[in-house]
Design a protein around this motif. Structure first.
Motif, PDB file in Angstrom:
ATOM      1  N   UNK A   1       0.857  -1.212  -0.018  1.00  0.00           N
ATOM      2  CA  UNK A   1      -0.004  -0.184  -0.026  1.00  0.00           C
ATOM      3  C   UNK A   1       0.909   1.294   0.200  1.00  0.00           C
ATOM      4  N   UNK A   2       0.340   2.433  -0.438  1.00  0.00           N
ATOM      5  CA  UNK A   2       0.992   3.719  -0.332  1.00  0.00           C
ATOM      6  C   UNK A   2       0.952   3.953   1.103  1.00  0.00           C
ATOM      7  N   UNK A   3       2.012   4.882   1.636  1.00  0.00           N
ATOM      8  CA  UNK A   3       2.371   5.003   3.052  1.00  0.00           C
ATOM      9  C   UNK A   3       0.843   5.669   3.646  1.00  0.00           C
ATOM     10  N   UNK A   4       0.135   6.499   2.767  1.00  0.00           N
ATOM     11  CA  UNK A   4      -1.075   6.781   3.661  1.00  0.00           C
ATOM     12  C   UNK A   4      -2.180   5.706   3.416  1.00  0.00           C
ATOM     13  N   UNK A   5      -2.059   4.601   2.903  1.00  0.00           N
ATOM     14  CA  UNK A   5      -2.991   3.360   3.151  1.00  0.00           C
ATOM     15  C   UNK A   5      -3.799   3.367   1.810  1.00  0.00           C
ATOM     16  N   UNK A   6      -3.402   4.229   1.027  1.00  0.00           N
ATOM     17  CA  UNK A   6      -4.331   3.886  -0.420  1.00  0.00           C
ATOM     18  C   UNK A   6      -3.717   2.951  -1.196  1.00  0.00           C
ATOM     19  N   UNK A   7      -4.562   2.400  -2.206  1.00  0.00           N
ATOM     20  CA  UNK A   7      -3.877   1.263  -3.033  1.00  0.00           C
ATOM     21  C   UNK A   7      -3.109   1.780  -4.068  1.00  0.00           C
ATOM     22  N   UNK A   8      -2.085   1.060  -4.775  1.00  0.00           N
ATOM     23  CA  UNK A   8      -1.420   1.406  -6.023  1.00  0.00           C
ATOM     24  C   UNK A   8      -1.639   0.117  -7.033  1.00  0.00           C
ATOM     25  N   UNK A   9      -1.012   0.313  -8.158  1.00  0.00           N
ATOM     26  CA  UNK A   9      -0.916  -0.724  -8.964  1.00  0.00           C
ATOM     27  C   UNK A   9      -0.662  -2.041  -8.323  1.00  0.00           C
ATOM     28  N   UNK A  10       0.503  -2.015  -7.738  1.00  0.00           N
ATOM     29  CA  UNK A  10       1.119  -3.082  -7.152  1.00  0.00           C
ATOM     30  C   UNK A  10       0.201  -3.709  -6.239  1.00  0.00           C
ATOM     31  N   UNK A  11      -0.612  -3.108  -5.514  1.00  0.00           N
ATOM     32  CA  UNK A  11      -1.738  -3.640  -4.548  1.00  0.00           C
ATOM     33  C   UNK A  11      -2.512  -4.498  -5.273  1.00  0.00           C
ATOM     34  N   UNK A  12      -2.941  -4.012  -6.386  1.00  0.00           N
ATOM     35  CA  UNK A  12      -4.196  -4.846  -7.295  1.00  0.00           C
ATOM     36  C   UNK A  12      -3.515  -6.171  -7.902  1.00  0.00           C
ATOM     37  N   UNK A  13      -2.222  -6.167  -8.270  1.00  0.00           N
ATOM     38  CA  UNK A  13      -1.273  -7.223  -8.686  1.00  0.00           C
ATOM     39  C   UNK A  13      -0.999  -8.330  -7.497  1.00  0.00           C
ATOM     40  N   UNK A  14      -0.783  -7.831  -6.467  1.00  0.00           N
ATOM     41  CA  UNK A  14      -0.682  -8.481  -5.424  1.00  0.00           C
ATOM     42  C   UNK A  14      -1.788  -9.168  -4.961  1.00  0.00           C
ATOM     43  N   UNK A  15      -2.901  -8.612  -5.016  1.00  0.00           N
ATOM     44  CA  UNK A  15      -4.164  -9.264  -4.761  1.00  0.00           C
ATOM     45  C   UNK A  15      -4.767 -10.153  -5.603  1.00  0.00           C
ATOM     46  N   UNK A  16      -4.310 -10.070  -6.927  1.00  0.00           N
ATOM     47  CA  UNK A  16      -4.334 -10.898  -7.904  1.00  0.00           C
ATOM     48  C   UNK A  16      -3.553 -12.120  -7.789  1.00  0.00           C
ATOM     49  N   UNK A  17      -2.461 -12.014  -7.452  1.00  0.00           N
ATOM     50  CA  UNK A  17      -1.351 -13.107  -7.182  1.00  0.00           C
ATOM     51  C   UNK A  17      -2.006 -14.006  -6.260  1.00  0.00           C
ATOM     52  N   UNK A  18      -2.482 -13.360  -4.954  1.00  0.00           N
ATOM     53  CA  UNK A  18      -3.184 -14.040  -3.887  1.00  0.00           C
ATOM     54  C   UNK A  18      -4.434 -14.825  -4.432  1.00  0.00           C
ATOM     55  N   UNK A  19      -5.108 -14.289  -5.094  1.00  0.00           N
ATOM     56  CA  UNK A  19      -6.450 -15.053  -5.766  1.00  0.00           C
ATOM     57  C   UNK A  19      -6.128 -16.149  -6.548  1.00  0.00           C
TER      58      UNK A  19
END
Length: 141
Positions: free
Chosen positions: A64-82
């Protein structure tokens, strides 16, 4: 409470750090880093790890970004987990991983100075920290 085995992944586009943890000790050990091509590992290698360790849970770090918001890598990591869940049927948990790479570098430096800071080791120790922060969140509240 039966002891749970947790496999942790530090997702990256070129390298995915892997660690294994035990809930009973709330600790983890770095295993290795898997090579990835644009975030896609050799799924056979992931399957071998899951077969070898038989985890009750897989924890994937969520960048996540330091302020807790999501970024492109957040979505990619979630896709990897799924994908891990879909391919291997294991329970998945995503863990906020802000600061784990910095912490991993600091921990490795304490253990062995600059020589210890290979990319693969940093990724595997980052996976350890992801598992340990998961355990802290489970028991620390």
């Amino acid at each position: 409470m039966n002891a749970k085995t947790v496999l942790g992944f530090d997702f990256g586009t070129k390298s995915i750090g892997v660690a294994v943890g035990q809930q009973i000790t709330a600790s983890a050990t770095p295993l290795l880093s898997l090579k990835a091509v644009d975030g896609i590992p050799n799924w056979d290698d992931v399957g071998k790890l899951i077969q070898e360790w038989q985890p009750d849970l897989v924890v994937v770090g969520l960048p996540l970004n330091m302020d807790g918001t999501e970024q492109d890598m957040t979505h990619r990591a979630r896709k990897f987990a799924n994908r891990i869940n879909a391919k291997f049927g294991v329970k998945i948990f995503t863990q906020d991983e802000r600061l784990t790479t910095t912490d991993a570098k600091a921990r490795l430096f304490e253990l062995g100075g600059f020589k210890a800071l290979t990319k693969g080791q940093v990724d595997a120790v980052s996976a350890v920290l992801i598992i340990e922060s998961y355990f802290e969140n489970q028991f620390g509240e």
